[in-house]
Motif scaffolding. Structure first.
Motif, PDB file in Angstrom:
ATOM      1  N   ASN A 165       0.835  -1.211   0.000  1.00 57.79           N
ATOM      2  CA  ASN A 165       0.000   0.000   0.000  1.00 57.79           C
ATOM      3  C   ASN A 165       0.864   1.254   0.000  1.00 57.79           C
ATOM      4  O   ASN A 165       1.861   1.336   0.708  1.00 57.79           O
ATOM      5  N   GLU A 207      -0.511  -0.742  -4.425  1.00 56.48           N
ATOM      6  CA  GLU A 207      -1.931  -0.434  -4.281  1.00 56.48           C
ATOM      7  C   GLU A 207      -2.085   1.027  -3.910  1.00 56.48           C
ATOM      8  O   GLU A 207      -1.470   1.499  -2.957  1.00 56.48           O
ATOM      9  N   ASP A 210      -7.155   0.639  -5.255  1.00 56.73           N
ATOM     10  CA  ASP A 210      -7.664   0.081  -3.999  1.00 56.73           C
ATOM     11  C   ASP A 210      -9.010   0.725  -3.639  1.00 56.73           C
ATOM     12  O   ASP A 210      -9.287   1.853  -4.053  1.00 56.73           O
TER      13      ASP A 210
HETATM   14 CA    CA Z   1      -4.825  -2.211   0.165  1.00 59.21          CA
END
Ligand code: CA
Ligand code: C2E
Ligand code: CA
Ligand code: CA
Length: 275
Positions: free
Chosen positions: A113, A145, A175
């Motif tokens: 992330n 993401e 995401d």
């Molecule tokens: Ca995520």
């Protein structure tokens, strides 16, 4: 926690001082969390819906505070973004995830992330390139993401960074899809490699025809754009069956596996299920 703090700041509710002090204390602790070794990554499996094969793992950040115990990322990431420590933390996450994935010696992807703040303040393409070289992870095994808010913050800059990142061979997923203000525009502006459908749709699918219709529409959209769709938050067999019928590509959620520390992931199993 975020809402509480902003309310305290806006309306001068009693307890404001306390909330503000609390946040400052957390922010200070956060700056030292890396050096003290309090951060860890947990990994959650991402599975092919039609075959059940493991496709990858999402790295999810955990902070074990010495006095307060586990603090969820939803609580400390906003603080880290505000005081800038997300830059060091985000770099630590990227490096750690890539290093651990390279050591797995299998073909699964590792999803990391990214915060909008990283795009705004770091030459991310360069950082990603450096970390790949340093860890020896094959670029195609790394997936980044990002949420729509990342794109929106500074569209031109983000798109430029993303193109350079993709040129390295790294893939990019959007995401929490479906929750932003202009998800469709975001999809049009940038060729994502994966759509991660927000888990709120899954949570409602068994009782809400609307949620089901939206899932179906996103799957159709994904097929038309030739972008695979991953459904987040799959908790029940019933939800998984719906995804099978509707032709969803991948799924992630407690039914398939909870986020777990690396030493609890059965890597022998992961390795021979490989692509
Ligand atoms: Ca995520
Ligand atoms: P996210 O990226 O949408 O991550 C998925 C979240 O859903 C994770 O929460 C995960 O534990 C949770 N989850 C997974 N399966 C299920 C399920 O079946 N049901 C339910 N109810 N929840 C499920 P977590 O780990 O608390 O992370 C929350 C958010 O914090 C993440 O949402 C992400 O936005 C952020 N985050 C986590 N790690 C990082 C990181 O390394 N960097 C940045 N910038 N953000 C991170
Ligand atoms: Ca998500
Ligand atoms: Ca196996």
């Amino acid at each position: 926690a975020k809402a509480d703090v902003s309310r305290a700041v806006c309306f001068y509710e009693p307890g404001m001082d306390e909330a503000a002090r609390d946040r400052r204390a957390l922010a200070n602790d956060l700056r030292q969390a890396i050096e003290r070794g309090e951060l860890a990554l947990h990994y959650q499996v991402q599975t092919s819906v039609p075959t059940g094969e493991i496709r990858g793992y999402e790295a999810l950040l955990r902070w074990k505070h010495p006095e307060r115990g586990m603090i969820p990322p939803a609580e400390f990431i906003p603080v880290a973004e505000e005081n800038g420590s997300i830059l060091a933390i985000g770099e630590w996450v990227l490096r750690t995830a890539c290093r651990q994935a390279a050591a797995w010696d299998n073909t699964h992807k590792i999803a990391v992330n990214l915060s909008p703040v990283q795009f705004a303040h770091v030459d991310l393409a360069r950082l990603v390139h450096e970390v790949l070289l340093e860890t020896g992870l094959a670029p195609k095994r790394l997936e980044l993401e990002l949420t729509e808010s990342t794109i929106i913050a500074d569209k031109a800059r983000t798109l430029h960074a993303l193109r350079r990142i993709k040129a390295l061979g790294v893939t990019v997923a959007i995401d929490d899809f479906g929750t932003g203000y202009s998800s469709l525009d975001t999809l049009r502006s940038f060729p994502f490699d994966k759509i991660k459908l927000d888990r709120s749709f899954m949570a409602d699918v068994e009782r809400s025809p609307q949620a089901k219709a939206i899932i179906r529409a996103v799957l159709t959209l994904g097929r038309s754009l030739e972008i695979p769709v991953l459904a987040e938050g799959v908790e029940t067999q019933m939800q998984l069956s719906i995804l099978q019928v509707e032709g969803c590509n991948e799924a992630q959620g407690y039914l398939l596996g909870r986020p777990r520390p690396i030493d609890e992931i059965d890597l022998a199993e992961a390795a021979d299920d490989g692509a």
